[in-house]
Design a protein around this motif. Sequence first.
Motif, PDB file in Angstrom:
ATOM      1  N   ALA A  71      46.011 165.659  32.484  1.00 45.41           N
ATOM      2  CA  ALA A  71      46.649 166.490  33.506  1.00 45.41           C
ATOM      3  C   ALA A  71      48.095 166.019  33.617  1.00 45.41           C
ATOM      4  O   ALA A  71      48.341 164.849  33.923  1.00 45.41           O
ATOM      5  N   PRO A  72      49.072 166.881  33.366  1.00 51.75           N
ATOM      6  CA  PRO A  72      50.466 166.413  33.322  1.00 51.75           C
ATOM      7  C   PRO A  72      50.945 165.891  34.668  1.00 51.75           C
ATOM      8  O   PRO A  72      50.643 166.459  35.717  1.00 51.75           O
ATOM      9  N   LYS A  73      51.709 164.814  34.606  1.00 48.22           N
ATOM     10  CA  LYS A  73      52.255 164.196  35.823  1.00 48.22           C
ATOM     11  C   LYS A  73      53.777 164.294  35.888  1.00 48.22           C
ATOM     12  O   LYS A  73      54.355 164.170  36.958  1.00 48.22           O
ATOM     13  N   THR A  74      54.431 164.493  34.740  1.00 41.56           N
ATOM     14  CA  THR A  74      55.884 164.564  34.714  1.00 41.56           C
ATOM     15  C   THR A  74      56.359 166.016  34.796  1.00 41.56           C
ATOM     16  O   THR A  74      55.603 166.954  34.520  1.00 41.56           O
ATOM     17  N   VAL A  75      57.615 166.194  35.154  1.00 42.00           N
ATOM     18  CA  VAL A  75      58.200 167.536  35.163  1.00 42.00           C
ATOM     19  C   VAL A  75      58.105 168.160  33.778  1.00 42.00           C
ATOM     20  O   VAL A  75      57.721 169.330  33.628  1.00 42.00           O
ATOM     21  N   PHE A  76      58.428 167.379  32.743  1.00 41.84           N
ATOM     22  CA  PHE A  76      58.394 167.924  31.390  1.00 41.84           C
ATOM     23  C   PHE A  76      56.972 168.312  30.985  1.00 41.84           C
ATOM     24  O   PHE A  76      56.766 169.318  30.307  1.00 41.84           O
ATOM     25  N   GLY A  77      55.998 167.509  31.407  1.00 46.11           N
ATOM     26  CA  GLY A  77      54.609 167.823  31.092  1.00 46.11           C
ATOM     27  C   GLY A  77      54.161 169.124  31.739  1.00 46.11           C
ATOM     28  O   GLY A  77      53.470 169.949  31.119  1.00 46.11           O
ATOM     29  N   ILE A  78      54.554 169.323  32.994  1.00 50.82           N
ATOM     30  CA  ILE A  78      54.171 170.545  33.710  1.00 50.82           C
ATOM     31  C   ILE A  78      54.884 171.757  33.115  1.00 50.82           C
ATOM     32  O   ILE A  78      54.279 172.820  32.919  1.00 50.82           O
ATOM     33  N   ILE A  79      56.174 171.610  32.821  1.00 53.00           N
ATOM     34  CA  ILE A  79      56.924 172.714  32.206  1.00 53.00           C
ATOM     35  C   ILE A  79      56.300 173.095  30.866  1.00 53.00           C
ATOM     36  O   ILE A  79      56.105 174.288  30.563  1.00 53.00           O
ATOM     37  N   LEU A  80      55.982 172.094  30.058  1.00 55.05           N
ATOM     38  CA  LEU A  80      55.396 172.370  28.741  1.00 55.05           C
ATOM     39  C   LEU A  80      54.045 173.063  28.885  1.00 55.05           C
ATOM     40  O   LEU A  80      53.750 174.013  28.140  1.00 55.05           O
ATOM     41  N   ALA A  81      53.244 172.635  29.847  1.00 54.76           N
ATOM     42  CA  ALA A  81      51.942 173.274  30.072  1.00 54.76           C
ATOM     43  C   ALA A  81      52.130 174.739  30.469  1.00 54.76           C
ATOM     44  O   ALA A  81      51.360 175.615  30.041  1.00 54.76           O
ATOM     45  N   GLY A  82      53.151 175.018  31.280  1.00 52.25           N
ATOM     46  CA  GLY A  82      53.441 176.404  31.640  1.00 52.25           C
ATOM     47  C   GLY A  82      53.855 177.229  30.443  1.00 52.25           C
ATOM     48  O   GLY A  82      53.441 178.393  30.284  1.00 52.25           O
ATOM     49  N   LEU A  83      54.668 176.639  29.566  1.00 51.73           N
ATOM     50  CA  LEU A  83      55.087 177.340  28.350  1.00 51.73           C
ATOM     51  C   LEU A  83      53.905 177.588  27.420  1.00 51.73           C
ATOM     52  O   LEU A  83      53.797 178.665  26.808  1.00 51.73           O
ATOM     53  N   VAL A  84      53.010 176.613  27.319  1.00 56.24           N
ATOM     54  CA  VAL A  84      51.808 176.774  26.482  1.00 56.24           C
ATOM     55  C   VAL A  84      50.966 177.943  26.986  1.00 56.24           C
ATOM     56  O   VAL A  84      50.474 178.774  26.208  1.00 56.24           O
ATOM     57  N   ARG A  85      50.811 178.045  28.308  1.00 51.15           N
ATOM     58  CA  ARG A  85      50.026 179.127  28.900  1.00 51.15           C
ATOM     59  C   ARG A  85      50.675 180.480  28.597  1.00 51.15           C
ATOM     60  O   ARG A  85      50.004 181.450  28.261  1.00 51.15           O
ATOM     61  N   ARG A  86      51.993 180.546  28.720  1.00 51.24           N
ATOM     62  CA  ARG A  86      52.693 181.810  28.444  1.00 51.24           C
ATOM     63  C   ARG A  86      52.605 182.175  26.962  1.00 51.24           C
ATOM     64  O   ARG A  86      52.456 183.358  26.604  1.00 51.24           O
ATOM     65  N   ARG A  87      52.688 181.167  26.121  1.00 52.96           N
ATOM     66  CA  ARG A  87      52.572 181.425  24.678  1.00 52.96           C
ATOM     67  C   ARG A  87      51.207 182.014  24.353  1.00 52.96           C
ATOM     68  O   ARG A  87      51.096 183.003  23.599  1.00 52.96           O
ATOM     69  N   ALA A  88      50.177 181.446  24.949  1.00 49.00           N
ATOM     70  CA  ALA A  88      48.810 181.928  24.702  1.00 49.00           C
ATOM     71  C   ALA A  88      48.614 183.346  25.233  1.00 49.00           C
ATOM     72  O   ALA A  88      47.863 184.146  24.649  1.00 49.00           O
ATOM     73  N   ASP A  89      49.293 183.655  26.334  1.00 49.37           N
ATOM     74  CA  ASP A  89      49.139 184.971  26.961  1.00 49.37           C
ATOM     75  C   ASP A  89      50.112 186.011  26.423  1.00 49.37           C
ATOM     76  O   ASP A  89      50.117 187.164  26.874  1.00 49.37           O
ATOM     77  N   GLY A  90      50.973 185.611  25.484  1.00 47.84           N
ATOM     78  CA  GLY A  90      51.933 186.540  24.917  1.00 47.84           C
ATOM     79  C   GLY A  90      53.049 186.924  25.873  1.00 47.84           C
ATOM     80  O   GLY A  90      53.618 188.015  25.770  1.00 47.84           O
ATOM     81  N   ILE A  91      53.396 186.021  26.807  1.00 41.44           N
ATOM     82  CA  ILE A  91      54.444 186.286  27.797  1.00 41.44           C
ATOM     83  C   ILE A  91      55.740 185.620  27.335  1.00 41.44           C
ATOM     84  O   ILE A  91      55.732 184.478  26.862  1.00 41.44           O
ATOM     85  N   VAL A  92      56.851 186.318  27.478  1.00 38.50           N
ATOM     86  CA  VAL A  92      58.151 185.757  27.102  1.00 38.50           C
ATOM     87  C   VAL A  92      58.356 184.425  27.830  1.00 38.50           C
ATOM     88  O   VAL A  92      58.125 184.343  29.045  1.00 38.50           O
ATOM     89  N   PRO A  93      58.749 183.367  27.133  1.00 37.09           N
ATOM     90  CA  PRO A  93      58.934 182.085  27.814  1.00 37.09           C
ATOM     91  C   PRO A  93      60.079 182.131  28.816  1.00 37.09           C
ATOM     92  O   PRO A  93      61.054 182.861  28.633  1.00 37.09           O
ATOM     93  N   PHE A  94      59.933 181.348  29.886  1.00 39.92           N
ATOM     94  CA  PHE A  94      61.019 181.257  30.860  1.00 39.92           C
ATOM     95  C   PHE A  94      62.154 180.394  30.300  1.00 39.92           C
ATOM     96  O   PHE A  94      61.964 179.612  29.361  1.00 39.92           O
ATOM     97  N   THR A  95      63.327 180.540  30.882  1.00 40.31           N
ATOM     98  CA  THR A  95      64.467 179.665  30.595  1.00 40.31           C
ATOM     99  C   THR A  95      64.323 178.393  31.407  1.00 40.31           C
ATOM    100  O   THR A  95      63.895 178.434  32.564  1.00 40.31           O
ATOM    101  N   VAL A  96      64.662 177.254  30.812  1.00 46.58           N
ATOM    102  CA  VAL A  96      64.655 175.977  31.524  1.00 46.58           C
ATOM    103  C   VAL A  96      66.113 175.590  31.773  1.00 46.58           C
ATOM    104  O   VAL A  96      66.880 175.362  30.834  1.00 46.58           O
ATOM    105  N   MET A  97      66.496 175.529  33.043  1.00 47.32           N
ATOM    106  CA  MET A  97      67.915 175.383  33.420  1.00 47.32           C
ATOM    107  C   MET A  97      68.116 174.128  34.267  1.00 47.32           C
ATOM    108  O   MET A  97      67.742 174.084  35.431  1.00 47.32           O
ATOM    109  N   SER A  98      68.711 173.123  33.658  1.00 48.76           N
ATOM    110  CA  SER A  98      69.033 171.909  34.403  1.00 48.76           C
ATOM    111  C   SER A  98      70.260 172.140  35.276  1.00 48.76           C
ATOM    112  O   SER A  98      71.244 172.737  34.838  1.00 48.76           O
TER     113      SER A  98
END
Length: 492
Positions: free
Chosen positions: A161-188
């Motif tokens: 279970a991701p604990k870091t910001v990067f881990g959570i962001i990556l998990a969100g991108l993985v979910r979108r990739r699987a669902d065929g959803i355009v990835p979000f922009t990551v803006m620091s």
Amino acid sequence: MTVKLSSSNLAKLPSKVSGPKYDRSSLKAGIVHFGVGNFHRSHQAVYLDDLFNSGLGHDWALIGAGVFEGEKVGRSKLEEQDWLTTVVEQDSGHMSARVTGAMIDFLMPGHAEAIIERLADPAIKIVSLTITEGGYFIDPASGKFNPAHPDIVADAQLGAAPKTVFGIILAGLVRRRADGIVPFTVMSCDNIPHNGHVTSDGVIGLARLIDEDLANWVRDNVAFPNGMVDRITPATTDRERGILASDFGLEDNWPVFCEPFKQWVLEDHFTAGRPPLEKAGVQFVKDVSPYELMKIRILNGGHAAIAYPAGLMDIHFVHEAMQEPLVRGFLAKLERDEVIPTVPPVPDTMLEDYYQLIERRFSNPKIGDTIRRLCLDGSNRQPKFIIPTIADRLKAGKGVAGLALESALWCRYCFGTTDSGAVIEPNDPSWDRMQATAKAAKDKPGAWLAMDDIYGDVGRSPVFTQAFAHALDVLWANGARETLTRYLAGKL
């Protein structure tokens, strides 16, 4: 009588306080933001509030998120007032208060699954970050992402279970990739050189530990725009809450006080669209690097230059440091002699004019920014704001007496006492290490520069080593005040 900030009281705001000109109930979330602190609420949230007030971008509202237990305190304060924030702008001739309403929810920090679920929502098109310099898992000496950090290694484990910001962001991108959803922009939105590249290195670096194909997909499909952000925003204390209540008649659990000046220069690189922030004053450019380098070296480096001598002189506020001729003089001489000459030309900007603007901003007597805040986290800030300037000076064969003195002042501060003998409370995530090394450096200055993860090649330069050792010896023998006097007289 004071008014307690809440949605139900927006119609009853005191006459001197402006509120949202839009219907908050009609806003739709388009951005998830990690790191809901004072800077974010004085900067990105204000730009969005300005945009919404103009009648534009109402499907780009903010949802807060976080990963640390301590962030729950701020969330609780904001929840009590329906996610509203009062922003008070102050300088010597100006004071105004406004309530901003760009944030409409704040996911519970640390509840990774709920955050990932929201990141997978096609309506979320941007994930933004203000997680401070220390949140990017950067090796200080190399400036590169550190894939061996224990938190990153833990997030890379199968089924973790991701604990870091990067881990959570990556998990969100993985979910979108699987669902065929355009990835979000990551803006620091953090004060880090090349912050988009740094964020990209973190997300892709973690992905590479998990799956090479995933890392390549993120590299090829996700946008990480670089941006330069600027607004001096101190921490909130009872002082600020009291001023807001007494001067404006408004009670806010967590108001933000800041200077009137703000700036945001951003590369126009987004995968799933963006709000029309140019209508709210954001400057979109092809390459943010010149603006970023100017700000990091002149402003952030300038903050470091005044922080440590002022700290050693027991000066509390930043504007008080600027009223001290020795500190103000040190800043001016260091900037003009050694810092500004390392900054390449910036479009439509005169560097001397920019420096004078910085000097005026530091001198703002109303902000209440503290020297202690500027001294915080030197182990992360010095490698970004000061040491690259030293490296450039050395490479060009130029003098480094002022920069060596700045480093010596930092070392002396980390010893843990001011020149008057007052104890300096821990003020760095690595305080124990910094203090122990500073104590060793009192007799052997080379011990400080031997922190290879911080100084790298700069710490091995004979020219810098000699200049640093001399400055530290003079500091210990004479104190900050006399040392600055000698420096300004050209006799250090």
